[in-house]
Scaffold this motif. Structure first.
Motif, mmCIF file in Angstrom:
data_model
loop_
_atom_site.group_PDB
_atom_site.id
_atom_site.type_symbol
_atom_site.label_atom_id
_atom_site.label_comp_id
_atom_site.label_asym_id
_atom_site.label_seq_id
_atom_site.Cartn_x
_atom_site.Cartn_y
_atom_site.Cartn_z
ATOM 1 N N TYR A 128 -25.336 76.992 -22.913
ATOM 2 C CA TYR A 128 -25.850 75.902 -22.088
ATOM 3 C C TYR A 128 -25.713 74.602 -22.867
ATOM 4 C CZ TYR A 128 -28.588 74.166 -18.160
ATOM 5 O OH TYR A 128 -28.985 73.531 -17.022
ATOM 6 N N VAL A 129 -25.300 73.532 -22.184
ATOM 7 C CA VAL A 129 -25.118 72.225 -22.820
ATOM 8 C C VAL A 129 -26.186 71.267 -22.305
ATOM 9 C CG1 VAL A 129 -23.562 70.249 -23.097
ATOM 10 C CG2 VAL A 129 -22.635 72.589 -23.087
ATOM 11 N N VAL A 130 -26.794 70.525 -23.243
ATOM 12 C CA VAL A 130 -27.786 69.508 -22.907
ATOM 13 C C VAL A 130 -27.245 68.169 -23.402
ATOM 14 C CG1 VAL A 130 -30.157 68.719 -23.267
ATOM 15 C CG2 VAL A 130 -29.679 71.166 -23.036
ATOM 16 N N THR A 131 -27.290 67.155 -22.525
ATOM 17 C CA THR A 131 -26.773 65.830 -22.864
ATOM 18 C C THR A 131 -27.926 64.853 -23.058
ATOM 19 O OG1 THR A 131 -26.589 65.229 -20.535
ATOM 20 C CG2 THR A 131 -24.650 66.228 -21.555
ATOM 21 N N GLU A 132 -27.597 63.714 -23.652
ATOM 22 C CA GLU A 132 -28.596 62.638 -23.788
ATOM 23 C C GLU A 132 -28.972 62.146 -22.387
ATOM 24 O OE1 GLU A 132 -30.165 61.565 -26.399
ATOM 25 O OE2 GLU A 132 -28.988 62.607 -27.920
ATOM 26 N N ALA A 133 -30.188 61.684 -22.250
ATOM 27 C CA ALA A 133 -30.622 61.123 -20.969
ATOM 28 C C ALA A 133 -29.855 59.836 -20.709
ATOM 29 C CB ALA A 133 -32.124 60.867 -20.986
ATOM 30 N N ALA A 134 -29.396 59.671 -19.488
ATOM 31 C CA ALA A 134 -28.675 58.459 -19.120
ATOM 32 C C ALA A 134 -29.665 57.296 -19.067
ATOM 33 C CB ALA A 134 -28.016 58.638 -17.768
ATOM 34 N N LEU A 135 -29.204 56.136 -19.496
ATOM 35 C CA LEU A 135 -30.068 54.948 -19.434
ATOM 36 C C LEU A 135 -30.204 54.526 -17.985
ATOM 37 C CD1 LEU A 135 -28.705 52.878 -22.438
ATOM 38 C CD2 LEU A 135 -30.839 54.176 -22.324
ATOM 39 N N LYS A 136 -31.404 54.286 -17.570
ATOM 40 C CA LYS A 136 -31.672 53.857 -16.191
ATOM 41 C C LYS A 136 -31.784 52.335 -16.197
ATOM 42 C CE LYS A 136 -33.268 58.136 -14.629
ATOM 43 N NZ LYS A 136 -32.299 59.011 -15.110
#
Length: 141
Positions: free
Chosen positions: A128-136
């Motif tokens: 499973y791959v987890v990415t950084e949270a996208a900037l809102k």
């Protein structure tokens, strides 16, 4: 007047099957036989996640193993591998799913052990791959 009967046992055990056969003259013959029904073998076919990989940090991900068969109550153990080490996130319990909330971006492995009351255990792993949270973007008032 049926010469056959379909029986679907609902639990394992030792059974006796008895059959009476009567002809048109009323003469009857009977026969008994023993029959053993066993539990289906424990099988862990796959690990399902409610959100496909990749997901952002902080996203709750429900992990559910797809299991069939086994004897008695099933117990489930959940592991997460990250940064070169395995961590037990839920030790053996009756919980047939686990909600995981990753806190760091990276490549993970999810491992599930399932065992039945006879001690038979099956295991499976997925990546499973987890990415950084996208900037809102923020709206200024």
């Amino acid at each position: 007047n049926s010469s056959s009967y379909e029986w679907i046992p609902t639990q394992a055990g030792n059974y006796k099957i008895w059959v009476d056969v009567k002809d048109s003259m009323g003469t009857m013959k009977s026969k008994e036989m023993s029959y053993v029904v066993t539990e289906a073998a424990l099988n862990l076919s796959q690990i399902k996640v409610d959100k496909a990989s990749p997901q952002e940090v902080g996203t709750p991900i429900k992990i559910t193993p797809e299991v069939s068969g086994g004897t008695g109550n099933l117990q489930y153990k959940y592991w997460i591998w990250f940064d070169g080490k395995w961590t037990i996130v839920q030790d053996f319990s009756n919980s047939s799913s686990y909600e995981w909330i990753p806190t760091q971006a990276g490549n993970y492995k999810i491992w599930v052990d399932v065992k039945d009351s006879m001690g038979t255990m099956k295991s499976k792993e997925i990546s499973y791959v987890v990415t950084e949270a996208a900037l809102k973007s923020r709206q200024e008032h």
